[in-house]
Structure formats: structure tokens, C-alpha cells
Scaffold this motif. Structure first.
Motif, short mmCIF file in Angstrom:
data_model
loop_
_atom_site.label_atom_id
_atom_site.label_comp_id
_atom_site.label_asym_id
_atom_site.label_seq_id
_atom_site.Cartn_x
_atom_site.Cartn_y
_atom_site.Cartn_z
N GLY A 182 -13.16 11.59 -21.00
CA GLY A 182 -12.47 10.40 -21.77
C GLY A 182 -13.43 9.15 -21.34
O GLY A 182 -13.47 8.19 -22.37
N THR A 183 -13.89 9.14 -20.14
CA THR A 183 -15.01 7.91 -19.92
C THR A 183 -16.14 8.08 -20.59
O THR A 183 -16.34 6.89 -21.22
N ALA A 184 -16.65 9.15 -20.90
CA ALA A 184 -17.81 9.11 -21.84
C ALA A 184 -17.41 8.78 -23.26
O ALA A 184 -18.27 8.00 -23.61
N VAL A 185 -16.42 9.27 -23.69
CA VAL A 185 -15.99 8.71 -24.96
C VAL A 185 -15.70 7.27 -25.37
O VAL A 185 -15.99 6.43 -26.11
N GLY A 233 -23.55 7.86 -18.33
CA GLY A 233 -24.84 8.09 -19.00
C GLY A 233 -24.82 9.02 -19.96
O GLY A 233 -25.29 8.50 -21.11
N MET A 234 -23.98 10.10 -20.15
CA MET A 234 -23.64 10.50 -21.39
C MET A 234 -23.23 10.06 -22.54
O MET A 234 -23.59 10.02 -23.65
N GLY A 235 -22.01 8.89 -22.25
CA GLY A 235 -21.62 8.08 -23.17
C GLY A 235 -22.70 7.20 -23.73
O GLY A 235 -22.63 6.90 -24.67
N LEU A 236 -23.67 6.64 -22.90
CA LEU A 236 -24.52 5.71 -23.45
C LEU A 236 -25.43 6.20 -24.47
O LEU A 236 -26.12 5.70 -24.89
N ILE A 237 -25.84 7.73 -24.07
CA ILE A 237 -26.96 8.12 -24.80
C ILE A 237 -26.40 8.96 -26.16
O ILE A 237 -27.10 9.53 -27.21
N SER A 238 -25.13 8.82 -26.31
CA SER A 238 -24.39 9.47 -27.47
C SER A 238 -24.21 8.39 -28.34
O SER A 238 -23.95 7.42 -28.35
N PRO A 239 -24.65 8.95 -29.95
CA PRO A 239 -24.55 7.96 -31.01
C PRO A 239 -22.95 7.77 -31.48
O PRO A 239 -22.82 6.81 -32.19
#
Length: 262
Positions: A83-86, A168-174
Motif C-alpha cells: 500500500g505504501t508503494a501505491v 523506491g518501487m513506488g517512485l519508479i512506477s508510472p
């Protein structure tokens, strides 16, 4: 006001913002919580007797409850940080970060607010899933107060490490969908660890994968603290994994966030 005080003030504001978002939109957190709870009930009540025999406890469901709960708690942490990545991906794609960049706020406070908020949500999620485990029969009678504190500290440290990776995964996701897919290994890795069956019961070619990934030593350390079993080398391996992932996630996230937008 000193720069440190400004950073603390801005980080507290961002933390409050993220907690308010979580309170207003609880469906994502609840959906992520359903997976570990359903797996707990499934493995205990459907497979409990058979799985208990496989770990040497005879056909005793209560023995398998004690074995499986530490792994389920870490799966809960992994699910919560998805949920944090989202949430981070939504911030990056909806334009609010561009607005924050133009304001006189501490730049790192945005990420710190996400991380601290996520760790707090992880702790609350673990408490909820732990309450379900206690309700169906989990007991930790051999653990002392110090061991309980150590187990809680390890969970917080592991949640912090996974949260930085998720950021980091959230930052690189479009977009949010991509962020959810990118963070899915944080839920799947516990299935490939000693969460449900001992590593010794796995095929020989697969044992190194299960043994040397980050979830297994943390799970075994939790079992040792809560159930009185041996910890061995898993204690320092768990701490090293947590610190390594936290440092990697922090520098990765900071580099991505501080990069000037195109």
C-alpha cells in the motif's frame, strides 16, 4: 528555528497527511490484510493436521498454529508496505509532489512521512493479525517480556527496511497499478521461505533460495523469541538483512526522489 526543527515539523505534517489518507481510504489496507488472515485460517483449519505431521508435531493443529504465525506476521508486513508503494506512486503521478517542490518545506519530509506512516500501519496490522492468531489458539507462554520486546523491535526494523524498498518501487512506477505489481514480491517471498514448512523439507535444489532470502532468518528469529526454539545464526542474519535493505532502500529512494523532474 533550526533546520532540524524544521525537518521534524515538516515530517510530522507529512505523517499526519498520510495517516489521514489511510483513515479516509481504508479499503486498500483492509484488502491487503485479508490475504494473511485468509492464509492463516486456511493453513490452520484446512491443512493444519497434515502440515503439523510434516513438521514433526503429529496430527496436532495447535503445534502448527505456533509454527505458522511468525511467517504470517511477516507476510502481513509485506502486504501492508505494498500500500505504501501505491501511495507513493499516486503522489508522484498526481502532481502533488511538483507542488511540494515549489514550497518551502524540507524535501525529505515527504518520504519520511510515508515511511513513518507505513511503519505505524504495519504495527497496527501485525497487532490485528496477531489478535486473530490468539483467538484461534496461538500461545507464547515461554517468551519473557524482554523477548517480546525484541520480537517487536525486529518487526519494526523489518517493516522499516521493507518500507524503504516499497518507497523506491513506488517512485519508479508510472502508475498505481504498476506500483502494486512491482511490490508483489514482498508478498510472494514469504511463500518461498520457511513460513509454512521447514527448509529441510524442501527439495535440495530449492533450499538455498528459501534459506538465504531475507524472510527466512527473520521468521526463524521470531520463532526463537516467541516459542523458545533455537535462533542460532539467524539472529545476526536477520539484523544484517534488515539494515542492508533499509540502507539500500533509503539511498535508492532518495536518489530517485531528488532527481529533477523532466
Amino acid at each position: 528555528m533550526s533546520s532540524f526543527s524544521l525537518a521534524v515539523r515538516d515530517s510530522t505534517t507529512m505523517l499526519r497527511r498520510n495517516l489521514l489518507h489511510a483513515r479516509r481510504y481504508p479499503s486498500l489496507t483492509l484488502n491487503l490484510l485479508l490475504t494473511p488472515i485468509m492464509l492463516l485460517l486456511l493453513f490452520v483449519y484446512i491443512f493444519g493436521d497434515v502440515m503439523s505431521a510434516g513438521i514433526g508435531g503429529g496430527a496436532d493443529r495447535s503445534a502448527y498454529i505456533a509454527y505458522v504465525v511468525p511467517g504470517i506476521l511477516l507476510m502481513t508486513v509485506g502486504g501492508t508496505v505494498v500500500g505504501t508503494a501505491v501511495s507513493v506512486s499516486n503522489d508522484m503521478t498526481e502532481g502533488i509532489i511538483d507542488r511540494f517542490r515549489t514550497m518551502a518545506i524540507h524535501r525529505g519530509s515527504v518520504l519520511i512521512g510515508h515511511v513513518v506512516g507505513s511503519v505505524l500501519q504495519c504495527v497496527m496490522s501485525v497487532v490485528l493479525v496477531g489478535a486473530v492468531a490468539v483467538a484461534i489458539g496461538f500461545r507464547s507462554t515461554d517468551a519473557t517480556a524482554l523477548e517480546w520486546l525484541a520480537a517487536l523491535g525486529l518487526l519494526v526494523l523489518f517493516a522499516t527496511a521493507l518500507t524503504w524498498i516499497a518507497v523506491g518501487m513506488g517512485l519508479i512506477s508510472p502508475n498505481a497499478e504498476a506500483a502494486s505489481n512491482n511490490a508483489m514480491p514482498l508478498i510472494l517471498l514469504p511463500l518461498l521461505s520457511s513460513a509454512f514448512v521447514p527448509v529441510d523439507a524442501m527439495p535440495g535444489w530449492f533450499r538455498p533460495i528459501a534459506e538465504y532470502q531475507p524472510f527466512t532468518p527473520v521468521i526463524e528469529t521470531l520463532r526463537g523469541l516467541l516459542l523458545g526454539s533455537g535462533i542460532g545464526h539467524n539472529g545476526w542474519l536477520a539484523v544484517l538483512w534488515c539494515l542492508g535493505l533499509a540502507v539500500l532502500g533509503y539511498f535508492w529512494s532518495a536518489a530517485k526522489f531528488n532527481r529533477d523532474p523532466k
